[in-house]
Motif scaffolding. Sequence first.
Motif, PDB file in Angstrom:
ATOM      1  N   ASP A  23      -3.338   1.901  -5.601  1.00  0.00           N
ATOM      2  CA  ASP A  23      -1.930   1.628  -5.858  1.00  0.00           C
ATOM      3  C   ASP A  23      -1.248   2.696  -6.695  1.00  0.00           C
ATOM      4  O   ASP A  23      -0.022   2.689  -6.837  1.00  0.00           O
ATOM      5  CB  ASP A  23      -1.763   0.259  -6.524  1.00  0.00           C
ATOM      6  CG  ASP A  23      -2.503   0.148  -7.852  1.00  0.00           C
ATOM      7  OD1 ASP A  23      -3.719   0.443  -7.869  1.00  0.00           O
ATOM      8  OD2 ASP A  23      -1.883  -0.234  -8.858  1.00  0.00           O
ATOM      9  N   SER A  26       0.690   7.968  -3.893  1.00  0.00           N
ATOM     10  CA  SER A  26       2.098   7.928  -3.485  1.00  0.00           C
ATOM     11  C   SER A  26       2.349   6.797  -2.494  1.00  0.00           C
ATOM     12  O   SER A  26       3.349   6.063  -2.611  1.00  0.00           O
ATOM     13  CB  SER A  26       2.513   9.266  -2.875  1.00  0.00           C
ATOM     14  OG  SER A  26       1.681   9.600  -1.766  1.00  0.00           O
ATOM     15  N   SER A  27       1.449   6.619  -1.520  1.00  0.00           N
ATOM     16  CA  SER A  27       1.629   5.529  -0.559  1.00  0.00           C
ATOM     17  C   SER A  27       1.457   4.168  -1.229  1.00  0.00           C
ATOM     18  O   SER A  27       2.143   3.206  -0.885  1.00  0.00           O
ATOM     19  CB  SER A  27       0.643   5.673   0.600  1.00  0.00           C
ATOM     20  OG  SER A  27      -0.697   5.611   0.136  1.00  0.00           O
ATOM     21  N   ARG A  29       2.206   3.452  -4.371  1.00  0.00           N
ATOM     22  CA  ARG A  29       3.417   3.178  -5.141  1.00  0.00           C
ATOM     23  C   ARG A  29       4.561   2.714  -4.236  1.00  0.00           C
ATOM     24  O   ARG A  29       5.345   1.834  -4.613  1.00  0.00           O
ATOM     25  CB  ARG A  29       3.822   4.423  -5.931  1.00  0.00           C
ATOM     26  CG  ARG A  29       2.853   4.794  -7.041  1.00  0.00           C
ATOM     27  CD  ARG A  29       3.303   6.034  -7.788  1.00  0.00           C
ATOM     28  NE  ARG A  29       2.293   6.513  -8.714  1.00  0.00           N
ATOM     29  CZ  ARG A  29       2.100   6.049  -9.946  1.00  0.00           C
ATOM     30  NH1 ARG A  29       2.872   5.081 -10.406  1.00  0.00           N
ATOM     31  NH2 ARG A  29       1.150   6.547 -10.715  1.00  0.00           N
ATOM     32  N   GLN A  30       4.632   3.302  -3.059  1.00  0.00           N
ATOM     33  CA  GLN A  30       5.660   2.876  -2.105  1.00  0.00           C
ATOM     34  C   GLN A  30       5.424   1.432  -1.668  1.00  0.00           C
ATOM     35  O   GLN A  30       6.364   0.632  -1.579  1.00  0.00           O
ATOM     36  CB  GLN A  30       5.667   3.808  -0.898  1.00  0.00           C
ATOM     37  CG  GLN A  30       6.168   5.211  -1.198  1.00  0.00           C
ATOM     38  CD  GLN A  30       6.009   6.164  -0.024  1.00  0.00           C
ATOM     39  OE1 GLN A  30       5.567   5.768   1.050  1.00  0.00           O
ATOM     40  NE2 GLN A  30       6.352   7.426  -0.241  1.00  0.00           N
ATOM     41  N   ALA A  31       4.150   1.102  -1.398  1.00  0.00           N
ATOM     42  CA  ALA A  31       3.829  -0.267  -1.006  1.00  0.00           C
ATOM     43  C   ALA A  31       4.119  -1.240  -2.136  1.00  0.00           C
ATOM     44  O   ALA A  31       4.611  -2.356  -1.909  1.00  0.00           O
ATOM     45  CB  ALA A  31       2.369  -0.346  -0.587  1.00  0.00           C
ATOM     46  N   ASN A  32       3.847  -0.814  -3.364  1.00  0.00           N
ATOM     47  CA  ASN A  32       4.131  -1.668  -4.512  1.00  0.00           C
ATOM     48  C   ASN A  32       5.628  -1.920  -4.631  1.00  0.00           C
ATOM     49  O   ASN A  32       6.073  -3.060  -4.845  1.00  0.00           O
ATOM     50  CB  ASN A  32       3.588  -1.008  -5.781  1.00  0.00           C
ATOM     51  CG  ASN A  32       3.935  -1.781  -7.044  1.00  0.00           C
ATOM     52  OD1 ASN A  32       5.036  -1.662  -7.555  1.00  0.00           O
ATOM     53  ND2 ASN A  32       3.001  -2.567  -7.540  1.00  0.00           N
ATOM     54  N   ALA A  33       6.420  -0.866  -4.470  1.00  0.00           N
ATOM     55  CA  ALA A  33       7.873  -0.999  -4.601  1.00  0.00           C
ATOM     56  C   ALA A  33       8.459  -1.906  -3.524  1.00  0.00           C
ATOM     57  O   ALA A  33       9.475  -2.585  -3.756  1.00  0.00           O
ATOM     58  CB  ALA A  33       8.524   0.379  -4.542  1.00  0.00           C
ATOM     59  N   ALA A  34       7.820  -1.920  -2.356  1.00  0.00           N
ATOM     60  CA  ALA A  34       8.314  -2.743  -1.250  1.00  0.00           C
ATOM     61  C   ALA A  34       7.815  -4.182  -1.325  1.00  0.00           C
ATOM     62  O   ALA A  34       8.211  -5.024  -0.516  1.00  0.00           O
ATOM     63  CB  ALA A  34       7.891  -2.127   0.082  1.00  0.00           C
TER      64      ALA A  34
END
Length: 315
Positions: A23, A26-27, A29-34
């Motif tokens: 997590d 970069s990917s 963090r993007q999944a976390n933000a979404a």
Amino acid sequence: MPALNKLGQGGFSIGLELPLDNDWSSSGRQANAASSRVAGEPDLQRHAELARLADRLGFRALWLRDVPLYDPSFGDAAQVFEVFTYLGYLAGITDNILLGTAAVVLPLREPVLTLKSAASVDQLSGGRLLLGVASGDRPVEYPVFGRDFDQRGAAFREQVAMLRDWGDTHLPPGIRLLPQPAAPLSLLVAGLAQQSPAWIGEQMDGWLAYPGMPEDHARRSAQWRTVSGGGKPYVSFIHLDLDADADMPLQRFRFGGRTGRKGLIAELQAMRAAGVQHIGLQLRQNRRPLAETMQEIAEYVLPQFDTACIRQGIA
């Protein structure tokens, strides 16, 4: 101390630090933000599957941190689950891998229940518990638990004494605390826990050192051998992003680096030469799928350091 002996078998071993999620990539963090997760909260959908895989592949230990409260200023929820509850769960779904805490914050916890929890996990796991302990470093937690942050060093010493005599000097006459551990629990300390190096070396069975480069560990492990009398394990951790290119040279970042498996082997060899006896790999910055990364490490890296490792289920 069977668990501590198993950790040091072969002179050097490799484990994993939970949570098993990338997590911090970069990917990730993007999944976390979404998602509906807070920043620094890992995706735990595959945590049991990956813990079982680590056990089958022959990693020596799984390490858990004790983070009771989520503090946005730290931005890290660790493995989310309450540490002793999660240890009991992991004990039930794994067979061989050691279960370590890095580390339980003793001054925040009710001492007698800490003893009972630790002994319960140790028995339920068949003696696989490595009890890493600490004094804590998040001031916001102490008022919530009604504890004095400035007195955490004294509280830490008192609880270590209780772990050593299993509460006998603190319980009323005729009262016992069950279950009792079959053997003394292995106590490892994170940092100095507000104590002197001499006290730590005398009282603790091992040291959980903060991440660093080989030259840092050479200096620290020498200090540890001096204060502990030698023979007690020196353990540390690396934040790892394992590249698919086996020949990619090591590119360091804070607490670790990005490299291919050959660079990882070279770094671990340097760590071993510096006096490190066990390394826990933290994969939260890893860009590749964790199962794929774990299998590559098990196939190509573990045998360089542990010829007896169990490597079942390797793709």
